[in-house]
Design an enzyme around this catalytic site. Structure first.
Site, short mmCIF file in Angstrom:
data_model
loop_
_atom_site.label_atom_id
_atom_site.label_comp_id
_atom_site.label_asym_id
_atom_site.label_seq_id
_atom_site.Cartn_x
_atom_site.Cartn_y
_atom_site.Cartn_z
N ASP A 445 71.50 -44.79 21.47
CA ASP A 445 71.67 -43.96 20.28
C ASP A 445 70.84 -42.69 20.33
OD1 ASP A 445 69.39 -45.69 20.09
OD2 ASP A 445 69.15 -45.02 18.02
N GLU A 446 71.28 -41.71 19.60
CA GLU A 446 70.52 -40.50 19.28
C GLU A 446 69.94 -39.79 20.51
OE1 GLU A 446 69.10 -41.11 14.71
OE2 GLU A 446 67.71 -41.84 16.24
N VAL A 447 70.68 -39.74 21.60
CA VAL A 447 70.27 -38.88 22.70
C VAL A 447 70.50 -37.43 22.25
CG1 VAL A 447 70.80 -38.14 25.05
CG2 VAL A 447 70.74 -40.57 24.48
#
EC number: 3.2.1.52
Length: 636
Positions: A445-447
């Site tokens: 998530d959330e790269v």
């Protein structure tokens, strides 16, 4: 009494995210000079900001350090005040302020600073409504989650329940496990079960019935005995927990709840995946807290404990091949490699789980039919990993070439550094010996947008593999990770962003839809198995009301318990893809949980609300009944 205290307030300003005012009071007997003030807060100061009365010396994610102007001396009883305008977002609740603070002096000493909530200036703060109504029951039985079908007649309250003569040893052990669970959750209460026959009690006769569905149970009540039928050990446990709940309610609130003398209950879970996640990276929870949470999951008939073991803030799992992960990555403090975050003050904070700790926790969960699904969050959210093992970094990549949404620079494992895969291979090798779970959760998530694009190694990889941008680099990385997991007999679970940039092979992949409900529909239509855990309903760190004084996070709005209870994830899915929905899950992110009181206020009763949504079909749910029963349920 503390020698120094910090008060903070926020004032709305048109055209910006408002203005913060900080006032440091010197309550000591000596003048205060030659210092810096550090604090942690989710309300972050932006790169472009205006500070009056001081200067920002350093900021890393939630950590801020300010300096007074040269020559400032604060006399005893005096104060230093400065203001900051230019924030990354607008605070919505009192808990969006300072979570820890300390002073650093020229000789290197760090001294704790007391602090309060973030005060609101110039605007009405609203009124927090009651979160639970008094409740009302149509049928006087304390069962939560509510069963599939029930037809009962109340009667006399037995002293205790005990196994009938000639009960098999495995059923005796099952009963013993549930009575021990009850004693841990309600240590001051009389136990519901006895292993010995007791006059005035009622016998339980155990029947193995192969025609009953997996995880299901049936209870038949007569004046002389209770017959518990199930096809497997899990169904038997759920039946015993229901009996313990019935007796608990009838004892605790006898004017409302009764124990049945006649009739039957037939029950089975709605979903296979009935989960609860716990983030132990932002805040560390000792083994006793983790096992108690697992006890609470079992009491609520939840069967998945998703253990979020790593993030930017810390790496919490002992890996013998890389001891630096725990020695460096599990410590935060003013003089540590990882700076303070989210509640860390003048003293360093540390904590990790040894492999023996993990074995004990996994065994404890398994005894209660709870599966532990571990998560190491990759490739993003890896600041603690990268600072512990600098050889994972592409040394040619410009520092601070991208930042995560939480403000961490260059925080993602590099897909073009071959040591990344060697490292993760050894981590997976140790994890599969500790966790027998079918899935290993790898985050995903959330790269941050723009990750790796300044890395010469990644530029070469993109040209070689014909990849365009961050999302396709992540897909390349995760495809390799999925193969590595398959080689070790594990399936890949991840957050919904795993699907980006082409995603991974859908077969044997389970994704959790968290950003918003529509994401779950998209994933199912793309062919992924899905667990629904939308922040708007099932994130238990979200505030429960809009009022300023109500604690919690705000990015997904607010979710009162009634909303969490009523939300129907299945209702969002088109019928054609409903078979892709494996279940639902609550998530406990711990940025705001700097005290046990905040944990219990935010997690309960919403965790039990998710548990009922996971077990009980829509037409069987009843908010007023739930409110009447859940008041008696345990907290951490």
């Amino acid at each position: 009494m503390a020698h120094y205290r910090l008060e903070t307030s926020w004032h709305p300003v048109e055209g910006s995210f408002g203005r913060l005012t900080f006032t440091l009071f010197n309550l000591s007997a000596e003048p205060l000079s030659g210092f810096s003030l550090a604090y942690t807060s989710e309300t972050r100061v932006a790169d472009e900001h205006v500070c009056n009365g001081g200067d920002l010396k350093r900021r890393l994610a939630h950590f801020h350090e300010f300096l007074p102007h040269d020559g400032l001396s604060v006399p005893p009883g005096g104060h230093w005040r400065f203001t900051v305008e230019g924030l990354t977002r607008e605070p919505k609740h009192a808990t969006a302020g300072v979570k820890s603070a300390y002073l650093t002096f020229g000789d290197g000493r760090h001294v704790a600073v007391a602090f309060g909530d973030l005060m609101l200036e110039g605007r009405d703060d609203g009124v927090a409504p009651p979160l639970l109504p008094p409740g009302r029951v149509e049928e006087p039985y304390s069962l939560l989650p509510w069963p599939l079908s029930l037809g009962l007649k109340a009667g006399n309250l037995p002293n205790v329940l005990y196994p009938a003569a000639k009960t098999q040893p495995d059923a005796i052990k099952a009963l013993c496990l549930v009575v021990e669970l009850y004693q841990r959750l309600y240590p001051a209460n009389n136990v519901p079960f006895s292993l010995s026959t007791v006059k005035g009690g009622r016998a339980i006769r155990f029947v193995t019935e192969s025609s009953i569905a997996a995880f299901a149970y049936e209870l038949r009540f007569t004046a002389h005995e209770i017959v518990l039928s199930s096809a497997d050990a899990a169904g038997r446990q759920y039946g015993l927990i229901s009996l313990a709940q019935l007796l608990h309610g009838a004892r605790a609130e006898p004017e409302i709840f009764k124990f049945p003398n006649f009739g039957a209950i037939a029950d089975q879970p709605r979903y296979d995946w009935r989960g609860c996640h716990l983030d132990v990276s932002r805040q560390f929870y000792p083994v006793a807290d983790v096992t108690r949470l697992i006890d609470i999951l079992a009491w609520n008939k939840l069967n998945i404990f998703h253990w979020h073991l790593t993030d930017d803030e810390a790496w919490r799992l002992e890996i013998k091949a890389y001891p630096a992960l725990a020695e460096i990555g599990a410590r935060r403090g003013p003089d540590e490699v990882l700076v303070p975050q989210l509640g860390d003050g003048a003293e360093p904070r540390f904590g990790h789980y040894t492999q023996d700790d993990v074995r004990r926790i996994v065994a404890h969960a398994a005894s209660l039919h709870v599966e532990v699904v571990p998560e190491i969050d990759i490739p993003g959210h890896s600041t603690a990993t990268l600072l512990s093992l600098p050889q994972l970094v592409d040394g040619q990549e410009a520092p601070d070439s991208y930042r995560s949404v939480q403000g961490y620079p260059n925080n993602a494992l590099n897909p073009a550094v071959e040591f990344t895969y060697e490292f993760l291979g050894k981590v997976f090798d140790e994890m599969v010996t500790l966790f027998p779970s079918e899935y290993l959760h790898i985050g995903g998530d959330e790269v941050a947008r723009g990750s790796w694009l300044a890395s010469p190694l990644c530029k070469a990889l993109m040209e070689r593999e014909n990849l365009a941008g961050t999302a396709e680099l992540q897909s390349y990385f995760l495809k390799r990770i999925k193969v590595m997991l398959s080689e070790r007999g594990r399936k890949l679970a991840g957050w919904n962003e795993v699907s980006h940039g082409g995603g991974v092979d859908r077969d044997g992949t389970l994704l959790m839809a968290w950003e918003k409900p529509a994401v779950g529909i998209e994933l199912a239509q793309e062919g992924y198995d899905v667990v629904m855990t939308p922040g708007q309903a099932y994130y238990l760190d979200m505030a429960q009301a809009e009022a300023w004084a109500e604690p919690g996070a705000a990015w997904a709005g607010y979710a009162p318990p009634e909303h969490t209870y009523a939300y129907e994830a299945e209702g969002e899915l088109p019928e054609a893809v409903q078979e892709k929905m494996r279940g639902i899950q609550a998530c406990i992110w711990t940025e705001n949980f700097v005290s046990r009181a905040y944990f219990n206020r935010l997690v309960f009763p919403r965790l039990a609300a998710v548990a009922e949504a996971a077990w009980t079909r829509l037409e069987r749910k009843d908010w007023n009944r739930f409110a009447a029963i859940v008041r008696m349920w345990p907290v951490l």
